[in-house]
Motif scaffolding. Structure first.
Motif, PDB file in Angstrom:
ATOM      1  N   PRO A 324       0.806  -1.226   0.000  1.00  0.00           N
ATOM      2  CA  PRO A 324       0.000   0.000   0.000  1.00  0.00           C
ATOM      3  C   PRO A 324       0.837   1.272   0.000  1.00  0.00           C
ATOM      4  CG  PRO A 324      -0.148  -1.135   2.117  1.00  0.00           C
ATOM      5  CD  PRO A 324       0.529  -2.075   1.173  1.00  0.00           C
ATOM      6  N   LEU A 325       2.089   1.193   0.476  1.00  0.00           N
ATOM      7  CA  LEU A 325       2.948   2.378   0.454  1.00  0.00           C
ATOM      8  C   LEU A 325       3.259   2.829  -0.969  1.00  0.00           C
ATOM      9  CD1 LEU A 325       5.582   1.731   3.276  1.00  0.00           C
ATOM     10  CD2 LEU A 325       3.711   3.389   3.279  1.00  0.00           C
ATOM     11  N   LEU A 326       3.147   1.920  -1.920  1.00  0.00           N
ATOM     12  CA  LEU A 326       3.496   2.220  -3.304  1.00  0.00           C
ATOM     13  C   LEU A 326       2.257   2.468  -4.164  1.00  0.00           C
ATOM     14  CD1 LEU A 326       6.403  -0.326  -3.908  1.00  0.00           C
ATOM     15  CD2 LEU A 326       6.523   2.037  -3.099  1.00  0.00           C
ATOM     16  N   LYS A 327       1.147   2.749  -3.527  1.00  0.00           N
ATOM     17  CA  LYS A 327      -0.096   2.991  -4.268  1.00  0.00           C
ATOM     18  C   LYS A 327      -0.584   4.420  -4.020  1.00  0.00           C
ATOM     19  CE  LYS A 327      -1.499  -1.851  -4.343  1.00  0.00           C
ATOM     20  NZ  LYS A 327      -2.550  -2.845  -4.021  1.00  0.00           N
ATOM     21  N   TYR A 328      -1.154   4.995  -5.077  1.00  0.00           N
ATOM     22  CA  TYR A 328      -1.695   6.353  -5.002  1.00  0.00           C
ATOM     23  C   TYR A 328      -3.175   6.301  -5.360  1.00  0.00           C
ATOM     24  CZ  TYR A 328      -1.849   6.634 -10.117  1.00  0.00           C
ATOM     25  OH  TYR A 328      -2.154   6.426 -11.449  1.00  0.00           O
ATOM     26  N   LEU A 336      -7.283   2.982  -5.885  1.00  0.00           N
ATOM     27  CA  LEU A 336      -5.861   2.870  -5.573  1.00  0.00           C
ATOM     28  C   LEU A 336      -5.147   2.193  -6.733  1.00  0.00           C
ATOM     29  CD1 LEU A 336      -5.805   1.787  -1.819  1.00  0.00           C
ATOM     30  CD2 LEU A 336      -4.996   3.953  -2.766  1.00  0.00           C
ATOM     31  N   LYS A 337      -4.047   2.789  -7.169  1.00  0.00           N
ATOM     32  CA  LYS A 337      -3.280   2.244  -8.281  1.00  0.00           C
ATOM     33  C   LYS A 337      -1.802   2.159  -7.906  1.00  0.00           C
ATOM     34  CE  LYS A 337      -6.352   3.955 -11.920  1.00  0.00           C
ATOM     35  NZ  LYS A 337      -6.449   4.788 -13.138  1.00  0.00           N
ATOM     36  N   LEU A 341       6.591   5.095 -10.326  1.00  0.00           N
ATOM     37  CA  LEU A 341       7.582   6.095  -9.918  1.00  0.00           C
ATOM     38  C   LEU A 341       7.968   5.925  -8.453  1.00  0.00           C
ATOM     39  CD1 LEU A 341       9.271   8.603 -10.561  1.00  0.00           C
ATOM     40  CD2 LEU A 341       7.262  10.007 -10.021  1.00  0.00           C
ATOM     41  N   ALA A 342       6.997   5.632  -7.596  1.00  0.00           N
ATOM     42  CA  ALA A 342       7.308   5.381  -6.187  1.00  0.00           C
ATOM     43  C   ALA A 342       8.203   4.156  -6.048  1.00  0.00           C
ATOM     44  CB  ALA A 342       6.016   5.187  -5.393  1.00  0.00           C
ATOM     45  N   LEU A 343       7.993   3.151  -6.900  1.00  0.00           N
ATOM     46  CA  LEU A 343       8.859   1.966  -6.869  1.00  0.00           C
ATOM     47  C   LEU A 343      10.300   2.340  -7.213  1.00  0.00           C
ATOM     48  CD1 LEU A 343       9.210  -1.123  -6.622  1.00  0.00           C
ATOM     49  CD2 LEU A 343       8.622  -1.272  -9.064  1.00  0.00           C
ATOM     50  N   GLN A 344      10.476   3.187  -8.214  1.00  0.00           N
ATOM     51  CA  GLN A 344      11.835   3.632  -8.561  1.00  0.00           C
ATOM     52  C   GLN A 344      12.493   4.355  -7.385  1.00  0.00           C
ATOM     53  OE1 GLN A 344      12.154   5.696 -12.427  1.00  0.00           O
ATOM     54  NE2 GLN A 344      10.152   4.832 -12.931  1.00  0.00           N
ATOM     55  N   LEU A 345      11.728   5.223  -6.737  1.00  0.00           N
ATOM     56  CA  LEU A 345      12.286   5.961  -5.605  1.00  0.00           C
ATOM     57  C   LEU A 345      12.478   5.063  -4.392  1.00  0.00           C
ATOM     58  CD1 LEU A 345      10.407   9.349  -6.018  1.00  0.00           C
ATOM     59  CD2 LEU A 345      12.862   8.933  -6.301  1.00  0.00           C
ATOM     60  N   GLN A 346      11.688   4.008  -4.274  1.00  0.00           N
ATOM     61  CA  GLN A 346      11.942   3.025  -3.223  1.00  0.00           C
ATOM     62  C   GLN A 346      13.320   2.393  -3.428  1.00  0.00           C
ATOM     63  OE1 GLN A 346      10.325  -1.073  -3.367  1.00  0.00           O
ATOM     64  NE2 GLN A 346       9.279  -0.566  -1.444  1.00  0.00           N
ATOM     65  N   ARG A 387      -0.826  11.731 -14.003  1.00  0.00           N
ATOM     66  CA  ARG A 387       0.642  11.716 -13.876  1.00  0.00           C
ATOM     67  C   ARG A 387       1.093  12.544 -12.670  1.00  0.00           C
ATOM     68  NH1 ARG A 387      -0.728   9.021 -17.565  1.00  0.00           N
ATOM     69  NH2 ARG A 387      -0.956   7.686 -15.756  1.00  0.00           N
ATOM     70  N   LEU A 388       0.508  13.713 -12.484  1.00  0.00           N
ATOM     71  CA  LEU A 388       0.929  14.555 -11.366  1.00  0.00           C
ATOM     72  C   LEU A 388       0.543  13.945 -10.027  1.00  0.00           C
ATOM     73  CD1 LEU A 388       0.258  18.198 -12.652  1.00  0.00           C
ATOM     74  CD2 LEU A 388       2.442  16.967 -12.526  1.00  0.00           C
ATOM     75  N   ALA A 389      -0.543  13.179  -9.987  1.00  0.00           N
ATOM     76  CA  ALA A 389      -0.880  12.468  -8.748  1.00  0.00           C
ATOM     77  C   ALA A 389       0.197  11.449  -8.411  1.00  0.00           C
ATOM     78  CB  ALA A 389      -2.244  11.789  -8.887  1.00  0.00           C
ATOM     79  N   GLN A 390       0.773  10.796  -9.429  1.00  0.00           N
ATOM     80  CA  GLN A 390       1.877   9.868  -9.197  1.00  0.00           C
ATOM     81  C   GLN A 390       3.112  10.610  -8.697  1.00  0.00           C
ATOM     82  OE1 GLN A 390       0.983   7.967 -13.302  1.00  0.00           O
ATOM     83  NE2 GLN A 390       2.237   6.456 -12.261  1.00  0.00           N
ATOM     84  N   VAL A 391       3.414  11.751  -9.317  1.00  0.00           N
ATOM     85  CA  VAL A 391       4.561  12.564  -8.878  1.00  0.00           C
ATOM     86  C   VAL A 391       4.363  12.997  -7.429  1.00  0.00           C
ATOM     87  CG1 VAL A 391       5.751  14.767  -9.221  1.00  0.00           C
ATOM     88  CG2 VAL A 391       5.145  13.345 -11.201  1.00  0.00           C
TER      89      VAL A 391
END
Length: 516
Positions: A324-328, A336-337, A341-346, A387-391
């Motif tokens: 869930p930490l990697l979902k927005y 929830l998706k 990008l969060a995975l890359q930063l992880q 896209r901006l929600a992912q950012v």
């Protein structure tokens, strides 16, 4: 006996079969103690529309913004809603009403922005909080420039300006290297060349050489020219692991087979037919390359922090796609998706932690992550919001994972191919030039808009050259100089890395958005 062509091809094929890609000799690691600093480039591929990302909302600006982006023929257009407007969940995913109003942000009132008011896209709630709390800033209207440029300069056939403007590949490369597509080194790589001696502290000479060459510039996605130097190599991992020979030190479950294959791979491929005979240069380079790759894997392989551990993972969750930490939360449908990008930063956060667990002695590092989908010629309201929600989610996730101490050692900034046109084509925008970007981290002098935000106009915005394309007022060279000085690059050597810097007054080389 000299190596035959057949034997060479057979051994090369064997090396590929056990999973070591020569093209991927670019893998990962990071972080040191008190003197550690890292710079993370978050590249928004496709050319993000900056004018719906950071907006001027003072009455004159907002009036002109609506005139440019909300058609009078009754169609929806792409103009966002005014601050304070409640979101309408019943509205279409392509309607600005669904998103609600833009998010007002304060600023310190620099003279150039007297009387101006600003806001962020409604999907950027977490970035707005970081900005308000002093951990993020906006750099307005930045882009590639060869010198301070006016409309007259742009129209002149003899005036200096960047080549191949408005081309995706060329302008991505120009942002990263100051040259169009085909450049071989970028400004992060050149800074890495200068700073790499700060890495590998306390390691053997051979280990330090590999650490400096291969761990100074890293990415968990496709390597780019921004990370390439003359000495340092962009080291590429996957988004979840280090690519290695075999799995967990085994091939087909056998340690002996893995050791045997490693031995074969590092043999000199041409032993020479007599004492003193020179080795085949290709074979010698190949052996050296493989040796570095195997040593890099040895330094990193067992030290990369495991998934399923806090703070980068939800405790016990080993499958990243279930975390869930990697979902927005999608702004278009409310579900929830998974956030790539969060995975890359992880992975960047895990690599930063690896420096401590492996005691790699890192002092300076550069990372790059990437999110595509910003080429919004149509369906812009829906697609840019997604896209901006992912950012927004990914930046906030990364900042939280780093924690207060490390967040002051790591600075993240956004970049993109180019901005887009201030005017709309009806359902989107076309390729532009100047754009607004974010800088995030504990060392940022936040809650401020740096650079010069353009003045809008119903007839012609300040700096418009044609069809809503705005001239940048701040150069990428100045942006890079400010970040490079924070990283510790000597001011005397930066002009050699930033070819247009000395065309700008030395009084504005440092834009002032970083603390020392």
């Amino acid at each position: 006996m000299n190596l035959s062509r057949r034997n060479f091809l057979q051994r090369s094929a064997a090396m590929s079969a056990v999973g070591l890609s020569l093209g991927a000799i670019t893998r990962a690691s990071a972080q040191s103690a008190t003197d550690y600093k890292a710079l993370v480039c978050l590249f928004l591929s496709g050319g993000n529309d900056a004018f719906n990302t950071v907006l001027a909302t003072d009455t004159p600006s907002w009036t002109d913004y609506l005139a440019a982006r909300r058609p009078t023929d009754g169609s929806t257009g792409i103009a966002l809603m005014a601050p304070g407007t409640a979101p309408d969940p019943a509205a279409s995913a392509s309607a600005p009403e669904r998103l609600g109003g833009v998010l007002s942000i304060p600023h310190a009132g620099r003279a150039v922005h007297t009387g101006r008011q600003f806001a962020l896209h409604p999907a950027l709630t977490r970035v707005a909080d970081l900005y308000r709390n002093g951990q993020a800033a906006v750099l307005a209207n930045v882009g590639p420039l060869t010198r301070p440029t006016t409309k007259t300069d742009y129209d002149s056939a003899t005036a200096s300006k960047p080549v191949k403007l408005f081309s995706h590949n060329d302008q991505q490369s120009t942002w990263m290297s100051f040259k169009p597509e085909g450049a071989s080194v970028g400004w992060a790589g050149l800074m890495g060349d200068t700073l790499r001696a700060r890495n590998g502290v306390g390691r053997t000479t051979q280990e330090a050489d590999v650490i400096q060459r291969m761990f100074t510039c890293m990415t968990p996605t496709q390597a780019s020219v921004w990370l390439a130097g003359n000495a340092v190599l962009p080291y590429q991992s996957s988004t979840t692991s280090i690519q290695a020979l075999g799995t967990n030190g085994r091939i087909y479950g056998q340690v002996a087979l893995q050791n045997a294959m490693a031995s074969i791979m590092v043999q000199q491929l041409d032993q020479g037919s007599s004492p003193g005979e020179l080795l085949n240069p290709l074979a010698a380079d190949h052996g050296s390359l493989v040796n570095r790759a195997l040593l890099a894997n040895s330094l990193l392989g067992s030290s990369l922090p495991a998934l399923g551990l806090a703070p980068w993972s939800t405790t016990g969750v080993l499958n990243v796609y279930d975390d869930p930490l990697l979902k927005y939360t999608s702004p278009t449908d409310g579900t929830l998706k998974f956030n790539q990008l969060a995975l890359q930063l992880q992975m960047v956060a895990r690599l930063i932690e690896t420096n401590r667990t492996a005691n790699l002695g890192m002092g300076r590092q550069f990372f790059m992550v990437n999110l595509g989908g910003f080429d919004t010629h149509d369906n812009q309201v829906r697609d840019q919001a997604e896209r901006l929600a992912q950012v927004d989610h990914a930046i906030d996730y990364f900042y939280r994972v780093l924690g207060s101490e490390r967040s002051s050692q790591v600075t993240t900034f956004t970049a993109s191919d180019f901005g887009r046109t201030f005017s709309t084509n009806g359902d989107g925008t076309d390729h532009g030039w100047g754009a607004h970007h974010f800088v995030v981290g504990g060392a940022v002098r936040g809650t401020e808009v740096y650079g010069t935000f353009p003045q809008y106009s119903t007839t012609s915005p300040t700096g418009e050259i044609h069809r809503g394309v705005l001239l940048p007022t701040t150069s990428v060279d100045q942006f890079a100089y400010t970040l490079g000085r924070w990283m510790g690059v000597d001011a005397a050597v930066l002009p050699g890395m930033l070819p247009n810097l000395n065309q700008f007054s030395s009084s504005v080389h440092d834009l002032g958005f970083m603390r020392s």
